[in-house]
Design a protein around this motif. Structure first.
Motif, PDB file in Angstrom:
ATOM      1  N   ARG A 234       0.975  -1.222   0.066  1.00 42.00           N
ATOM      2  CA  ARG A 234      -0.036  -0.152   0.086  1.00 42.00           C
ATOM      3  C   ARG A 234       1.045   1.198  -0.010  1.00 42.00           C
ATOM      4  NH1 ARG A 234      -5.061   0.357   4.433  1.00 42.00           N
ATOM      5  NH2 ARG A 234      -5.634  -1.130   2.914  1.00 42.00           N
ATOM      6  N   TRP A 235       0.410   2.320  -0.905  1.00 41.86           N
ATOM      7  CA  TRP A 235       1.201   3.637  -0.710  1.00 41.86           C
ATOM      8  C   TRP A 235       0.001   4.739  -0.472  1.00 41.86           C
ATOM      9  CZ3 TRP A 235       1.294  -0.426  -4.046  1.00 41.86           C
ATOM     10  CH2 TRP A 235       2.226  -1.034  -4.313  1.00 41.86           C
ATOM     11  N   TRP A 236       0.467   5.718   0.275  1.00 44.18           N
ATOM     12  CA  TRP A 236      -0.356   6.772   0.468  1.00 44.18           C
ATOM     13  C   TRP A 236       0.452   8.055   0.562  1.00 44.18           C
ATOM     14  CZ3 TRP A 236       0.843   2.849   3.826  1.00 44.18           C
ATOM     15  CH2 TRP A 236       1.548   3.565   5.031  1.00 44.18           C
ATOM     16  N   ALA A 237      -0.322   9.099   0.558  1.00 45.79           N
ATOM     17  CA  ALA A 237       0.140  10.485   0.770  1.00 45.79           C
ATOM     18  C   ALA A 237      -0.891  11.549   1.008  1.00 45.79           C
ATOM     19  CB  ALA A 237       1.074  10.885  -0.305  1.00 45.79           C
ATOM     20  N   SER A 238      -0.566  12.531   1.781  1.00 44.39           N
ATOM     21  CA  SER A 238      -1.435  13.676   1.870  1.00 44.39           C
ATOM     22  C   SER A 238      -0.564  15.125   1.640  1.00 44.39           C
ATOM     23  CB  SER A 238      -2.091  13.724   3.128  1.00 44.39           C
ATOM     24  OG  SER A 238      -1.381  13.563   4.192  1.00 44.39           O
ATOM     25  N   THR A 239      -1.111  16.244   1.203  1.00 44.80           N
ATOM     26  CA  THR A 239      -0.227  17.303   0.889  1.00 44.80           C
ATOM     27  C   THR A 239       0.468  17.980   2.214  1.00 44.80           C
ATOM     28  OG1 THR A 239      -1.905  17.664  -0.877  1.00 44.80           O
ATOM     29  CG2 THR A 239      -0.434  19.590  -0.009  1.00 44.80           C
ATOM     30  N   GLY A 240       1.758  17.767   1.989  1.00 43.95           N
ATOM     31  CA  GLY A 240       2.416  18.429   2.954  1.00 43.95           C
ATOM     32  C   GLY A 240       3.169  17.493   3.866  1.00 43.95           C
TER      33      GLY A 240
END
Length: 263
Positions: A124-130
């Motif tokens: 699994r990969w994830w991100a949120s701005t900043g």
């Protein structure tokens, strides 16, 4: 109002629910498959995953809009969840493990949260701005932060192009072949996997055509937060142009120039 952390936590919870549904039907001998009007396949798992995500969003984010591959657009809001229930349906129905669920939240049209979950790969990969881009290497393992490569010369770059047919049908196969002769190596890893490899620094350039917003929205924050750059093949920002070019950032202008050089 919810915080970005709360929205990311919800997206990860939605991915858990999606994985449970899709993995239970992966390689099932009685999997139901239909053909949509655009001649692309859809399985019962695609439909079940998107329904489950929409039901959960209706419960927890009732004022947010939703755009999904299978059931279209619902609601009107500056906040829109963008869902591809199974990215890589052709792989899914053939039993190839390279597929996953893509979940994004866009605010004013810009994706600010992205989750790409590939349960058959255990990744699994994830991100949120900043807040950076992250992955887990196996279920239950500690997350690790990821980043793009430092490759700065085309001659040292690894290119993933999705498929020759996409580029041929778009009228740009000659440009792809010319670019392939200038890079170190080329492969067609395909679908979400190309972009996650890029975010981890294992691939340096990804390009494809015939893509929709739901194919790209969740991957954009992951690439951006890993330090990469994501545009259309023509260099336009956003996920709405029908093509995608993602790079480690260092190579972006050189790739754009190579793809649009006179032939």
């Amino acid at each position: 109002m919810t915080t970005l952390a709360e929205d990311l936590a919800l997206a990860l919870d939605l991915a858990d629910r999606a994985d449970e549904i899709s993995l239970a039907r992966f390689r099932a001998v009685d999997l139901e498959v239909a053909t949509k009007p655009d001649r692309t396949p859809v399985t019962e798992a695609d439909l079940a995953v998107e329904r489950a995500i929409r039901d959960r969003l209706a419960e927890l984010r009732p004022t947010d809009g939703v755009l999904g591959e299978e059931f279209g657009t619902e609601g009107s809001s500056v906040r829109q969840w963008i869902i591809d229930p199974i990215d890589g349906t052709a792989n899914f129905l053939r039993g190839v493990p390279v597929w996953g669920t893509l979940i994004a939240l866009a605010v004013d049209g810009t994706p600010v949260v992205g989750v790409a979950s590939s349960p058959a790969l255990g990744r699994r990969w994830w991100a949120s701005t900043g807040h950076g881009a992250w992955t887990t290497d196996a279920p239950g393992t500690e997350p690790r932060r990821i980043g793009v490569s430092g490759v700065s010369q085309l001659a040292d770059a690894s290119l993933s192009f999705q498929s020759l047919a996409q580029w041929r049908d778009a009228g740009h196969l000659d440009r792809l072949l010319a670019l392939s002769e200038r890079v170190w190596r080329d492969r067609a890893y395909g679908d979400l996997w190309s972009y996650t490899l890029l975010a981890e620094g294992l691939v340096d350039i990804v390009g494809e055509f015939d893509v929709k917003t739901y194919d790209l929205a969740a991957l954009m924050p992951i690439v951006d937060e890993a330090g990469g750059r994501f545009t259309s093949i023509d260099g336009a920002p956003g996920a709405h142009h029908g093509s995608a070019l993602a790079t480690n950032g260092h190579l972006h202008e050189a790739v754009l120039e190579a793809l649009h050089a006179p032939h």
